[in-house]
Design a protein around this motif. Structure first.
Motif, PDB file in Angstrom:
ATOM      1  N   GLY A  83      21.106  69.867  34.207  1.00 48.17           N
ATOM      2  CA  GLY A  83      19.923  70.134  34.801  1.00 48.17           C
ATOM      3  C   GLY A  83      19.441  68.893  35.396  1.00 48.17           C
ATOM      4  N   ARG A  84      19.808  67.579  34.889  1.00 47.91           N
ATOM      5  CA  ARG A  84      19.126  66.361  35.402  1.00 47.91           C
ATOM      6  C   ARG A  84      20.001  66.043  36.729  1.00 47.91           C
ATOM      7  NH1 ARG A  84      17.695  62.380  30.419  1.00 47.91           N
ATOM      8  NH2 ARG A  84      16.318  63.718  29.538  1.00 47.91           N
ATOM      9  N   ALA A  85      21.218  66.262  36.845  1.00 51.98           N
ATOM     10  CA  ALA A  85      22.111  66.031  37.870  1.00 51.98           C
ATOM     11  C   ALA A  85      21.991  67.063  38.817  1.00 51.98           C
ATOM     12  CB  ALA A  85      23.727  66.378  37.434  1.00 51.98           C
ATOM     13  N   ALA A  86      21.219  68.200  38.540  1.00 52.35           N
ATOM     14  CA  ALA A  86      20.839  69.179  39.786  1.00 52.35           C
ATOM     15  C   ALA A  86      19.563  68.834  40.299  1.00 52.35           C
ATOM     16  CB  ALA A  86      20.689  70.672  38.948  1.00 52.35           C
ATOM     17  N   GLU A  87      18.833  68.115  39.885  1.00 54.48           N
ATOM     18  CA  GLU A  87      17.524  67.578  40.260  1.00 54.48           C
ATOM     19  C   GLU A  87      17.698  66.479  41.399  1.00 54.48           C
ATOM     20  OE1 GLU A  87      14.391  66.318  37.901  1.00 54.48           O
ATOM     21  OE2 GLU A  87      14.492  68.537  36.618  1.00 54.48           O
ATOM     22  N   ASP A  91      21.637  75.003  42.577  1.00 51.62           N
ATOM     23  CA  ASP A  91      20.981  75.860  41.654  1.00 51.62           C
ATOM     24  C   ASP A  91      21.203  75.475  40.330  1.00 51.62           C
ATOM     25  OD1 ASP A  91      20.294  77.923  39.828  1.00 51.62           O
ATOM     26  OD2 ASP A  91      19.827  79.133  41.797  1.00 51.62           O
ATOM     27  N   THR A  92      20.270  74.802  39.468  1.00 55.36           N
ATOM     28  CA  THR A  92      20.239  74.404  38.297  1.00 55.36           C
ATOM     29  C   THR A  92      20.916  75.501  36.970  1.00 55.36           C
ATOM     30  OG1 THR A  92      18.066  72.997  38.111  1.00 55.36           O
ATOM     31  CG2 THR A  92      19.079  73.830  36.048  1.00 55.36           C
ATOM     32  N   ALA A  93      20.590  76.894  37.239  1.00 62.51           N
ATOM     33  CA  ALA A  93      21.037  77.782  36.478  1.00 62.51           C
ATOM     34  C   ALA A  93      22.743  78.118  36.782  1.00 62.51           C
ATOM     35  CB  ALA A  93      20.681  79.100  36.889  1.00 62.51           C
ATOM     36  N   LEU A  94      23.305  77.856  37.891  1.00 61.71           N
ATOM     37  CA  LEU A  94      24.513  77.998  38.237  1.00 61.71           C
ATOM     38  C   LEU A  94      25.496  76.813  37.967  1.00 61.71           C
ATOM     39  CD1 LEU A  94      24.521  79.464  41.733  1.00 61.71           C
ATOM     40  CD2 LEU A  94      24.801  80.851  39.730  1.00 61.71           C
TER      41      LEU A  94
END
Length: 434
Positions: free
Chosen positions: A279-283, A324-327
């Motif tokens: 999640g943090r990497a996605a941001e 996309d965080t979820a993916l």
């Protein structure tokens, strides 16, 4: 002309703003899990504490010398950095934020006395934020970096440099004789871009000071060492060779890893950990306008602890590049399921986003999951999620698989000495009572 603004002992200075009782005391800030020293006050340096010194080796100084050790409070440091950088930007028309405590300022076209202007900006930063800083000014970025070193060292080591250079040093205004004296008094290893290995090679060849390095023939430097060191020599001579960047180039890889506060043996906390990391990497990925095509997941035991050893990783390809965080979390969880084996005391895990590309690049394929409309809606959701986390703090909105309670996470870091989030959490705001 360039200026480099650098916060003095930045992490320690941030802590002292809200705890004045730490002034004039030896203070260090510890790394994740309170492992080693990553910032030291001048008083701590005077005790002989080296950067990266393991905490268990210097812990005795708490009782013997009054050493104060604090857990890293990166939320506080990041916010204080934003405040300092916004004020530093007033020094010139362009700015390149080099690190959390350093900022290059382009001063081309700025009229008047640049040294006086730098002193006034430094005073404003100190008054408005409480952060002391040093400012170096030079004709190139390398000279500005060197001038900053002189500015910060002149006060700490009386006699090494003229007192007039303390805190603000403008090498461009020094007479030729004084500049030569400063360069001759500075070891070659203090030059920006000269690492320990190159410094040792230079010293073996009789190049011991910055003045010695600046006098070398650039062509000889290039043939014997590298084009990078050649650029450094030319910059020391006042010829700009390192470009000024208003914004850093997008990263080619984005990693998020962490050592655990205690060994982890079960799958569930590992799922929480890699979900949080993804999640943090996605941001970060969205912040630089990129998408990832692959995700690497790893976990390993400590090389120093007794018991069976384990180190595994897997690269999970994504069906299409995404931010996309979820993916990305789904891929991270799938990867952890694939590499997990029971019976090992895992001490670290992490993820890395690979094969990054601009988010403007579109992959053509069959419409299997809603097509462009669905992708656009997911993009809106991610922007809202980033906005909420930016306003209310990291982790305010996150995927459920990363866990619901920071204090119950088995894989969480040890931060027994962390100070409050004074500037970002309303419940942590200091209250003054008469």
């Amino acid at each position: 002309m360039y200026a480099l603004v650098d916060g003095n002992n930045f992490y320690v200075s941030c802590e002292r703003v809200f705890r004045p009782s730490l002034n004039n005391r030896p203070v260090i800030v510890l790394s994740n899990n309170d492992g080693c020293a990553i910032a030291r006050s001048n008083e701590a340096k005077a005790l002989g504490i080296k950067m990266g010194a393991p905490w268990f080796k210097i812990r005795h100084l708490e009782d013997e010398a009054g050493l104060v050790a604090l857990s890293a409070n990166f939320t506080l440091y990041g916010d204080m950095s934003d405040r300092m950088m916004s004020l530093a930007a007033g020094l010139g028309p362009t700015q390149e934020i080099y690190s959390i405590d350093e900022s290059f300022i382009g001063m081309d076209g700025v009229r008047g006395d640049l040294t006086d202007r730098a002193r006034r900006i430094r005073a404003r930063i100190l008054t408005w934020t409480g952060i002391p800083c040093g400012i170096g000014i030079g004709q190139t970025k390398t000279l500005a970096k060197l001038a900053n070193f002189v500015a910060k060292t002149a006060e700490r080591k009386p006699g090494s440099y003229p007192d007039a250079l303390a805190q603000v040093c403008n090498l461009a205004t020094l007479p030729a004789e004084d500049l030569a004296a400063v360069l001759a008094a500075t070891e070659v290893g203090e030059v920006w871009g000269v690492g320990r290995r190159i410094a040792a090679q230079l010293q073996e060849g009789g190049v011991r000071t910055v003045q010695d390095l600046a006098r070398l023939d650039p062509a000889t430097v290039r043939s014997r060492w590298s084009v990078v060191l050649e650029r450094t020599v030319r910059e020391l001579r006042g010829l700009p060779c390192i470009e000024f960047e208003d914004a850093p180039a997008p990263k080619k890889e984005i990693a998020c890893t962490r050592s655990f506060g205690r060994p982890v043996t079960d799958l569930a906390p590992l799922i929480e950990a890699v979900s949080e990391f993804a999640g943090r990497a996605a941001e970060k990925l969205r912040a630089q306008g990129s998408v990832a095509s692959q995700l690497l997941v790893f976990a390993h035991t400590s090389p120093y602890r007794p018991g069976p050893k384990y180190h595994r990783s897997v690269v999970v390809p994504l069906r299409r590049p995404t931010a996309d965080t979820a993916l990305l979390v789904h891929a991270a969880v799938a990867g952890m399921h694939q590499i997990y084996q029971p019976g090992f005391q895992l001490i670290k895990a992490g993820i890395m986003l690979l094969d990054l590309a601009p988010d403007s690049r579109v992959q053509g394929e069959l419409d299997l999951d809603g097509g462009e409309d669905a992708t656009a809606e997911r993009g809106k959701l991610m922007r809202v999620m980033d906005g909420l986390n930016g306003r209310y703090g990291k982790g305010t909105v996150h995927v459920a698989s990363s866990g619901l309670d920071d204090y119950r996470r088995e894989w969480g870091m040890r931060q027994e000495r962390r100070t409050p989030h004074y500037t970002t959490n309303i419940s942590d705001i200091p209250v003054a009572r008469a």
